[in-house]
Design a protein around this motif. Structure first.
Motif, PDB file in Angstrom:
ATOM      1  N   MET A  75       0.821  -1.222   0.000  1.00 23.07           N
ATOM      2  CA  MET A  75       0.000   0.000   0.000  1.00 23.07           C
ATOM      3  C   MET A  75       0.854   1.271   0.000  1.00 23.07           C
ATOM      4  O   MET A  75       0.319   2.373  -0.026  1.00 23.07           O
ATOM      5  N   GLY A  76       2.162   1.123   0.106  1.00 26.20           N
ATOM      6  CA  GLY A  76       3.039   2.271  -0.073  1.00 26.20           C
ATOM      7  C   GLY A  76       3.581   2.922   1.184  1.00 26.20           C
ATOM      8  O   GLY A  76       4.106   4.037   1.121  1.00 26.20           O
ATOM      9  N   ALA A  77       3.481   2.256   2.328  1.00 25.43           N
ATOM     10  CA  ALA A  77       4.076   2.828   3.551  1.00 25.43           C
ATOM     11  C   ALA A  77       5.574   3.036   3.327  1.00 25.43           C
ATOM     12  O   ALA A  77       6.238   2.177   2.735  1.00 25.43           O
ATOM     13  N   SER A  78       6.100   4.162   3.783  1.00 21.78           N
ATOM     14  CA  SER A  78       7.529   4.403   3.523  1.00 21.78           C
ATOM     15  C   SER A  78       8.400   3.630   4.505  1.00 21.78           C
ATOM     16  O   SER A  78       9.517   3.260   4.180  1.00 21.78           O
ATOM     17  N   LYS A  79       7.895   3.393   5.724  1.00 16.54           N
ATOM     18  CA  LYS A  79       8.679   2.618   6.694  1.00 16.54           C
ATOM     19  C   LYS A  79       7.722   1.748   7.512  1.00 16.54           C
ATOM     20  O   LYS A  79       6.700   2.237   7.997  1.00 16.54           O
ATOM     21  N   VAL A  80       8.049   0.460   7.633  1.00 19.55           N
ATOM     22  CA  VAL A  80       7.239  -0.435   8.470  1.00 19.55           C
ATOM     23  C   VAL A  80       8.148  -0.999   9.560  1.00 19.55           C
ATOM     24  O   VAL A  80       9.247  -1.477   9.284  1.00 19.55           O
ATOM     25  N   ILE A  81       7.680  -0.903  10.799  1.00 19.68           N
ATOM     26  CA  ILE A  81       8.468  -1.384  11.940  1.00 19.68           C
ATOM     27  C   ILE A  81       7.702  -2.534  12.599  1.00 19.68           C
ATOM     28  O   ILE A  81       6.529  -2.385  12.962  1.00 19.68           O
ATOM     29  N   ALA A  82       8.384  -3.681  12.726  1.00 20.97           N
ATOM     30  CA  ALA A  82       7.736  -4.885  13.260  1.00 20.97           C
ATOM     31  C   ALA A  82       8.230  -5.158  14.672  1.00 20.97           C
ATOM     32  O   ALA A  82       9.426  -5.067  14.947  1.00 20.97           O
ATOM     33  N   ILE A  83       7.288  -5.497  15.571  1.00 20.41           N
ATOM     34  CA  ILE A  83       7.632  -5.714  16.988  1.00 20.41           C
ATOM     35  C   ILE A  83       7.199  -7.126  17.413  1.00 20.41           C
ATOM     36  O   ILE A  83       6.043  -7.513  17.201  1.00 20.41           O
ATOM     37  N   ASP A  84       8.122  -7.876  17.985  1.00 18.06           N
ATOM     38  CA  ASP A  84       7.830  -9.218  18.524  1.00 18.06           C
ATOM     39  C   ASP A  84       9.024  -9.595  19.389  1.00 18.06           C
ATOM     40  O   ASP A  84       9.914  -8.752  19.633  1.00 18.06           O
ATOM     41  N   HIS A  85       9.057 -10.857  19.863  1.00 21.75           N
ATOM     42  CA  HIS A  85      10.257 -11.275  20.596  1.00 21.75           C
ATOM     43  C   HIS A  85      10.807 -12.601  20.099  1.00 21.75           C
ATOM     44  O   HIS A  85      11.765 -13.113  20.644  1.00 21.75           O
ATOM     45  N   TYR A  86      10.179 -13.169  19.056  1.00 16.94           N
ATOM     46  CA  TYR A  86      10.698 -14.415  18.497  1.00 16.94           C
ATOM     47  C   TYR A  86      11.635 -14.098  17.327  1.00 16.94           C
ATOM     48  O   TYR A  86      11.184 -13.519  16.324  1.00 16.94           O
ATOM     49  N   PRO A  87      12.923 -14.495  17.448  1.00 15.29           N
ATOM     50  CA  PRO A  87      13.894 -14.147  16.412  1.00 15.29           C
ATOM     51  C   PRO A  87      13.479 -14.609  15.013  1.00 15.29           C
ATOM     52  O   PRO A  87      13.620 -13.861  14.041  1.00 15.29           O
ATOM     53  N   ASN A  88      12.922 -15.817  14.921  1.00 14.29           N
ATOM     54  CA  ASN A  88      12.571 -16.342  13.604  1.00 14.29           C
ATOM     55  C   ASN A  88      11.427 -15.544  12.967  1.00 14.29           C
ATOM     56  O   ASN A  88      11.429 -15.249  11.772  1.00 14.29           O
ATOM     57  N   ARG A  89      10.450 -15.171  13.778  1.00 14.92           N
ATOM     58  CA  ARG A  89       9.326 -14.376  13.260  1.00 14.92           C
ATOM     59  C   ARG A  89       9.797 -12.971  12.878  1.00 14.92           C
ATOM     60  O   ARG A  89       9.388 -12.408  11.859  1.00 14.92           O
ATOM     61  N   LEU A  90      10.685 -12.395  13.710  1.00 20.69           N
ATOM     62  CA  LEU A  90      11.241 -11.072  13.376  1.00 20.69           C
ATOM     63  C   LEU A  90      12.055 -11.151  12.078  1.00 20.69           C
ATOM     64  O   LEU A  90      12.034 -10.232  11.253  1.00 20.69           O
ATOM     65  N   ALA A  91      12.752 -12.283  11.884  1.00 22.03           N
ATOM     66  CA  ALA A  91      13.549 -12.450  10.655  1.00 22.03           C
ATOM     67  C   ALA A  91      12.640 -12.485   9.424  1.00 22.03           C
ATOM     68  O   ALA A  91      12.967 -11.915   8.374  1.00 22.03           O
ATOM     69  N   ALA A  97      10.632  -5.015   6.577  1.00 23.90           N
ATOM     70  CA  ALA A  97      10.386  -4.215   7.786  1.00 23.90           C
ATOM     71  C   ALA A  97      11.676  -4.029   8.588  1.00 23.90           C
ATOM     72  O   ALA A  97      12.586  -4.854   8.500  1.00 23.90           O
ATOM     73  N   GLN A  98      11.718  -2.943   9.360  1.00 20.35           N
ATOM     74  CA  GLN A  98      12.733  -2.825  10.409  1.00 20.35           C
ATOM     75  C   GLN A  98      12.145  -3.513  11.641  1.00 20.35           C
ATOM     76  O   GLN A  98      10.920  -3.595  11.756  1.00 20.35           O
ATOM     77  N   THR A  99      12.984  -3.997  12.541  1.00 19.86           N
ATOM     78  CA  THR A  99      12.422  -4.807  13.627  1.00 19.86           C
ATOM     79  C   THR A  99      12.842  -4.314  15.018  1.00 19.86           C
ATOM     80  O   THR A  99      13.903  -3.718  15.190  1.00 19.86           O
ATOM     81  N   ILE A 100      11.957  -4.583  15.984  1.00 21.26           N
ATOM     82  CA  ILE A 100      12.261  -4.310  17.398  1.00 21.26           C
ATOM     83  C   ILE A 100      11.918  -5.573  18.193  1.00 21.26           C
ATOM     84  O   ILE A 100      10.802  -6.093  18.082  1.00 21.26           O
ATOM     85  N   ASP A 101      12.888  -6.050  18.996  1.00 23.57           N
ATOM     86  CA  ASP A 101      12.627  -7.153  19.922  1.00 23.57           C
ATOM     87  C   ASP A 101      12.209  -6.525  21.250  1.00 23.57           C
ATOM     88  O   ASP A 101      13.015  -5.863  21.921  1.00 23.57           O
ATOM     89  N   PHE A 102      10.926  -6.712  21.631  1.00 19.03           N
ATOM     90  CA  PHE A 102      10.431  -5.969  22.809  1.00 19.03           C
ATOM     91  C   PHE A 102      11.028  -6.470  24.119  1.00 19.03           C
ATOM     92  O   PHE A 102      10.884  -5.826  25.150  1.00 19.03           O
ATOM     93  N   ARG A 103      11.697  -7.627  24.093  1.00 26.08           N
ATOM     94  CA  ARG A 103      12.350  -8.100  25.322  1.00 26.08           C
ATOM     95  C   ARG A 103      13.683  -7.388  25.539  1.00 26.08           C
ATOM     96  O   ARG A 103      14.212  -7.371  26.634  1.00 26.08           O
ATOM     97  N   GLU A 104      14.221  -6.824  24.449  1.00 28.44           N
ATOM     98  CA  GLU A 104      15.554  -6.204  24.550  1.00 28.44           C
ATOM     99  C   GLU A 104      15.525  -4.689  24.512  1.00 28.44           C
ATOM    100  O   GLU A 104      16.459  -4.036  24.934  1.00 28.44           O
ATOM    101  N   THR A 105      14.440  -4.140  23.949  1.00 25.71           N
ATOM    102  CA  THR A 105      14.427  -2.707  23.660  1.00 25.71           C
ATOM    103  C   THR A 105      13.173  -2.066  24.232  1.00 25.71           C
ATOM    104  O   THR A 105      12.101  -2.676  24.208  1.00 25.71           O
ATOM    105  N   ASP A 106      13.285  -0.837  24.724  1.00 26.44           N
ATOM    106  CA  ASP A 106      12.098  -0.088  25.142  1.00 26.44           C
ATOM    107  C   ASP A 106      11.375   0.368  23.866  1.00 26.44           C
ATOM    108  O   ASP A 106      11.873   1.194  23.103  1.00 26.44           O
ATOM    109  N   VAL A 107      10.197  -0.228  23.656  1.00 27.83           N
ATOM    110  CA  VAL A 107       9.510  -0.074  22.366  1.00 27.83           C
ATOM    111  C   VAL A 107       9.142   1.390  22.096  1.00 27.83           C
ATOM    112  O   VAL A 107       9.372   1.917  21.009  1.00 27.83           O
TER     113      VAL A 107
END
Ligand SMILES: NC(=O)c1ccc[n+]([C@@H]2O[C@H](COP(=O)([O-])OP(=O)(O)OC[C@H]3O[C@@H](n4cnc5c(N)ncnc54)[C@H](O)[C@@H]3O)[C@@H](O)[C@H]2O)c1
Ligand SMILES: [Zn+2]
Ligand SMILES: [Zn+2]
Length: 395
Positions: free
Chosen positions: A209-225, A232-242
């Protein structure tokens, strides 16, 4: 026939049950070739959706071959069809506006009381999803009865494999509607909570749909991969303050749109979530809405909030002030599947959307209980499970 039946929290079994029969002229009987386990099924498995009864046949993501038709069905024996999880009459006030998941006619009157009390009006019917939504048998089975078969099922051309089209039954339209409800504009930064199947398809859709940046949040490495692989850029919510990370990634004003693809069983050690986990366990509340609350705080003033994640009842400690003061646009709902199937089938055929990348396991229907257990307990590796009646057992 053989079918996956519910017997209590964490207890599903493949049993022998009665074969479905044509009851109404618009019915059809489908012989299942592929069916999937959904994150929504886990809410039933975990006992957090009320109104499921022992012996109920689960399953709302399925496809197969038409083997019998009622006199008013427009399907023909031998056709391959994918069936939407929403049961919709096609003719009521809501169906006429393509609000198929709000159909007035599919949930029988005697099943309407609980949802009418909870939501103000009764819910529409869904396949294999408790007596709150009609008590219809689902499609994790050898055969299923499909009511209103002239409205829901979409006929699939022979050159497309089951794996390519099965998810038209739910999670692909759900990810797409999740992105559509975020009202994405070309310069938007969109954050998606949850990288399960729904989150992954919402990410893919937001990018199309044309989003310029998509950020994905989860804590499972395989799903984030997998999210990263989609762009998408990714954030692991167990490691980072979202919230801090999102502020930084959005130039300090908050993201334009947020999509909650987590729903009522949010993970995490936030204090409100810990209290909600206890309340859910003792039956004092249905919903753990920690991810959604975080999303509401992270979105910018005037931003957009889309909620494909399922919630059942009430939630407390709600950021009502933020919701009002920030002037947010909030949209959710069970997916109006029939509204999207044709367009999304075309997008699969022309290669705009790939639906197969998230399939991690294929099991025979007989091993469905093992599929549920692993999809619940090993979410990192088990991203999506497809069940196939008649397939040889695997070890
Ligand atoms: N609206 C609809 O019509 C519709 C249709 C299908 C599914 N759903 C709902 O969508 C939701 C997701 O479905 P799914 O199949 O992808 O489920 P899933 O269980 O496979 O995935 C959920 C993901 O959310 C992640 N998660 C949990 N807590 C989180 C948090 N605090 N922050 C970020 N991520 C977190 C989990 O690690 C997991 O990867 C469920 O609630 C499901 O019921 C809605
Ligand atoms: Zn589903
Ligand atoms: Zn209707």
């Amino acid at each position: 026939m053989r079918a996956l039946t519910w017997h209590g929290t964490g207890d599903v079994r493949v049993d022998t049950v009665s074969d479905p029969e044509i009851i109404n002229p618009r019915d059809a009987i489908i012989k299942i070739t592929s069916t999937a386990i959904c994150g929504s099924d886990l809410h039933l498995y975990d006992g957090v959706i009320p109104g499921v009864k022992p012996g109920d046949v689960l399953g709302h993501e399925f496809m197969g071959e038409v083997v019998e038709t009622g006199s008013d069905s427009n399907l023909k024996k031998g056709q391959r069809v994918v069936v939407p999880f929403t049961i919709s009459c096609g003719g009521c006030f809501h169906c006429k506006q393509q609000q198929y998941s709000a159909c007035d006619n599919s949930n029988p009157v005697e099943k309407q009381d609980m949802s009418a009390t909870l939501y103000g009006q009764p819910m529409s019917a869904l396949f294999g999803y408790s007596h709150l939504t009609g008590g219809y048998s689902g499609g994790q089975a050898e055969y299923v009865r499909v009511p209103f078969s002239d409205v829901g099922p979409i006929v699939i051309p022979d050159h497309l494999e089951d794996d390519q089209v099965l998810f038209l039954s739910d999670i692909l339209p759900t990810g797409w509607m999740g992105a559509e409800n975020a009202d994405i504009q070309p310069d938007d930064t969109v954050a998606v909570w949850g990288c399960g199947p729904v989150g992954l398809f919402a990410i893919q859709s937001a990018i199309v749909m044309g989003a310029s940046k998509v950020i994905a949040i989860d804590h499972y490495p395989n799903r984030l991969a997998l999210a990263k692989q989609l762009g998408a850029q990714t954030i692991d919510f167990r490691e980072t303050d979202v919230r801090e990370a999102l502020m930084e990634m959005s130039g300090g004003i908050g993201v334009d749109a947020v999509i909650d693809a987590v729903g009522m069983e949010s993970h995490g050690f936030a204090i409100d979530n810990m209290i909600d986990i206890v309340k859910q366990k003792v039956g004092m509340g249905f919903d753990r809405a920690s991810a959604l609350k975080q999303a509401i705080l992270a979105v910018r003033f005037g931003g957009k909030v889309s909620i494909p994640g399922v919630y059942g009842g009430m939630s407390d400690k709600w950021p009502l002030g933020a919701m009002m003061e920030k002037g947010l646009q909030i949209r959710g709902g069970q997916t109006h599947v029939q509204k999207y199937t044709e367009d999304l089938l075309a997008k699969i055929e022309d290669g705009t959307l790939d639906t197969t990348f998230l399939i991690s396991h294929r099991l025979p229907l007989e091993q469905a209980a093992e599929g549920y257990k692993n999809f619940r307990e090993q979410q990192n590796e088990w991203t999506k499970v497809i069940l196939k009646p008649g397939m040889e057992n695997c070890s």
